[in-house]
Design an enzyme around this catalytic site. Structure first.
Site, mmCIF file in Angstrom:
data_model
loop_
_atom_site.group_PDB
_atom_site.id
_atom_site.type_symbol
_atom_site.label_atom_id
_atom_site.label_comp_id
_atom_site.label_asym_id
_atom_site.label_seq_id
_atom_site.Cartn_x
_atom_site.Cartn_y
_atom_site.Cartn_z
ATOM 1 N N HIS A 79 61.707 25.022 -7.018
ATOM 2 C CA HIS A 79 60.674 24.448 -6.126
ATOM 3 C C HIS A 79 59.331 25.075 -6.482
ATOM 4 O O HIS A 79 59.077 26.240 -6.157
ATOM 5 C CB HIS A 79 61.038 24.747 -4.668
ATOM 6 C CG HIS A 79 60.065 24.207 -3.658
ATOM 7 N ND1 HIS A 79 60.489 23.577 -2.501
ATOM 8 C CD2 HIS A 79 58.712 24.203 -3.597
ATOM 9 C CE1 HIS A 79 59.428 23.208 -1.796
ATOM 10 N NE2 HIS A 79 58.340 23.588 -2.435
ATOM 11 N N HIS A 122 54.857 24.161 -7.126
ATOM 12 C CA HIS A 122 53.719 23.237 -7.103
ATOM 13 C C HIS A 122 52.832 23.534 -8.307
ATOM 14 O O HIS A 122 52.301 24.658 -8.413
ATOM 15 C CB HIS A 122 52.920 23.404 -5.809
ATOM 16 C CG HIS A 122 53.733 23.102 -4.595
ATOM 17 N ND1 HIS A 122 53.790 21.840 -4.040
ATOM 18 C CD2 HIS A 122 54.565 23.876 -3.853
ATOM 19 C CE1 HIS A 122 54.608 21.853 -2.997
ATOM 20 N NE2 HIS A 122 55.093 23.080 -2.863
ATOM 21 N N LYS A 167 61.714 14.309 -2.553
ATOM 22 C CA LYS A 167 61.252 15.293 -1.588
ATOM 23 C C LYS A 167 60.743 14.615 -0.335
ATOM 24 O O LYS A 167 59.895 13.725 -0.403
ATOM 25 C CB LYS A 167 60.120 16.122 -2.224
ATOM 26 C CG LYS A 167 59.468 17.132 -1.298
ATOM 27 C CD LYS A 167 60.356 18.326 -1.035
ATOM 28 C CE LYS A 167 59.748 19.294 -0.035
ATOM 29 N NZ LYS A 167 58.687 20.126 -0.609
ATOM 30 N N HIS A 187 61.618 19.251 3.298
ATOM 31 C CA HIS A 187 60.719 20.208 3.939
ATOM 32 C C HIS A 187 61.152 20.216 5.402
ATOM 33 O O HIS A 187 60.922 19.264 6.133
ATOM 34 C CB HIS A 187 59.255 19.790 3.798
ATOM 35 C CG HIS A 187 58.319 20.784 4.407
ATOM 36 N ND1 HIS A 187 57.452 21.559 3.681
ATOM 37 C CD2 HIS A 187 58.151 21.169 5.706
ATOM 38 C CE1 HIS A 187 56.783 22.374 4.492
ATOM 39 N NE2 HIS A 187 57.191 22.148 5.728
ATOM 40 N N HIS A 190 62.784 26.195 1.098
ATOM 41 C CA HIS A 190 62.103 27.400 1.605
ATOM 42 C C HIS A 190 62.520 27.751 3.037
ATOM 43 O O HIS A 190 61.701 27.741 3.948
ATOM 44 C CB HIS A 190 60.587 27.302 1.489
ATOM 45 C CG HIS A 190 59.974 25.942 1.757
ATOM 46 N ND1 HIS A 190 60.238 25.218 2.905
ATOM 47 C CD2 HIS A 190 59.133 25.177 1.024
ATOM 48 C CE1 HIS A 190 59.568 24.087 2.855
ATOM 49 N NE2 HIS A 190 58.906 24.033 1.737
ATOM 50 N N ASP A 244 58.270 28.082 -4.311
ATOM 51 C CA ASP A 244 57.216 27.416 -3.542
ATOM 52 C C ASP A 244 55.846 27.982 -3.892
ATOM 53 O O ASP A 244 54.942 27.995 -3.050
ATOM 54 C CB ASP A 244 57.469 27.493 -2.031
ATOM 55 C CG ASP A 244 56.657 26.454 -1.264
ATOM 56 O OD1 ASP A 244 56.214 25.469 -1.882
ATOM 57 O OD2 ASP A 244 56.447 26.642 -0.052
#
Ligand code: DOR
Ligand code: ZN
Length: 332
Positions: A10, A12, A93, A130, A170, A240
């Protein structure tokens, strides 16, 4: 200490100049393969956009295997999931609307996607959640209970689609750990490096530690540590890592996101050693994630040396986790 390159399930990686900055730093942090989040602006909602994005990522590092995701939204309902898989998509996601960065296009009504979940179950595409319910004026939802309030949805999805692989991303609470443990082999969870360290006091008033979901109480952090220390195979690394320019973090209304990519492996080694579970790092960072995602073992290896280093104050305008602090390991 020698390890395989990390699988970060995971991360970004952003767009444009930030992407070109962050991708090489991600490799420098010890990552050889990663699951790339789709909350770009605009988000990744078509197979073409995924192909294009993956090419852009690959042009910045040929040493990382980028596993792609799509952003759950109505456009996906008519998409050919087999074609998506061929373009490199491993997961979809789900961002509940309004809970975090670029979630405005997100989901208001999860049940609407049941037909898509059935298709994903058939095609072997992972649903990545999420796990926070959005705040509404009439409810008592807040950032401290939003994850726990989301858990019944995880249970419902698992009961409705028992062969669908689901990752609760997360996780930050003892309740989420217990829920995932109970649900069995198709349900896993990612844990970040920073949530193994932080509690509420560490982000309140300290914007660079602020992320979504927020770090919770000491007993929640301890539940994360315990499940990792128990070598539970369905709890694995998802950093994350979420870079934002310093100005976006330090303004009156700071963006959510902790930037761990450039030193991900050293942070993990530092934390795991400090809490006496260094022997768990290998499986948590290199085995359990790929096993859940049914991926082959990676090729590359990385050597960590037990030497102190001071975390830089910034990487070209982006402040990393624990900036200015000492950590006990470096990658050689
Ligand atoms: O803190 C976060 N930052 N949490 C998320 O879910 C998104 C991420 C981002 O994209 O900045
Ligand atoms: Zn994220």
């Amino acid at each position: 200490m020698e390890l395989p390159l990390l699988d970060d399930m995971h991360v970004h990686l952003r767009q444009g100049a930030m992407l070109r900055h962050v991708v090489p730093l991600t490799r420098a942090g010890g990552v050889g393969r990663c699951v790339v989040m789709p909350n770009t602006d605009p988000p990744l909602t078509s197979v073409d956009s995924v192909r294009h994005y993956k090419r852009e990522l690959a042009s910045c590092s040929t040493d990382i295997d980028f596993l792609m995701t799509l952003y759950l939204c109505p456009a996906l309902e008519s998409m050919d999931m087999a074609a998506a898989r061929e373009a490199g998509v491993v997961g979809i996601k789900c961002y509940p609307q309004g809970v975090t960065t670029n979630s405005d296009w997100g989901v208001a009504d999860l049940q609407r996607y049941d037909a898509l979940f059935a298709e994903m179950e058939r095609e072997g595409i992972v649903l990545q959640l999420h796990g926070e319910v959005p705040r509404t004026p009439a409810s008592d939802v807040c950032i401290l209970n939003a994850e726990e309030r989301f858990l019944p949805e995880v249970v419902r999805i698992h009961k409705s689609f028992p062969r669908l692989r689901v990752v609760l991303e997360h996780v930050t609470t003892a309740a989420a750990v217990a829920c995932v443990k109970e649900l069995g082999e198709k349900v896993g969870a990612t844990i970040t490096a920073h949530h193994l360290d932080l509690i509420v006091d560490d982000w309140a008033g300290r914007n660079h530690n602020y992320c979504k979901p927020v770090a919770k109480y000491p007993h929640d952090r301890d539940a994360l540590r315990e499940v990792v220390s128990s070598a539970h195979p369905r709890f694995f690394l998802g950093s994350d890592s979420a870079p934002h320019p310093r100005s976006a973090k330090e303004g009156a209304c700071g963006c959510a996101g902790v930037f761990t990519a450039p030193l991900l492996l050293p942070y993990l080694a530092d934390t795991f050693e400090r809490i006496g579970m260094l022997d768990r790092l290998h499986d948590f960072g290199c085995v359990f994630g790929r096993t859940f995602y049914a991926l082959p073992a990676p090729q590359g290896r990385v050597i960590l040396e037990k030497t102190e280093q001071i975390v830089p104050d910034e990487y070209d305008g982006v402040v990393p986790y624990r900036a200015g602090e000492r950590i006990g390991w470096r990658i050689v």
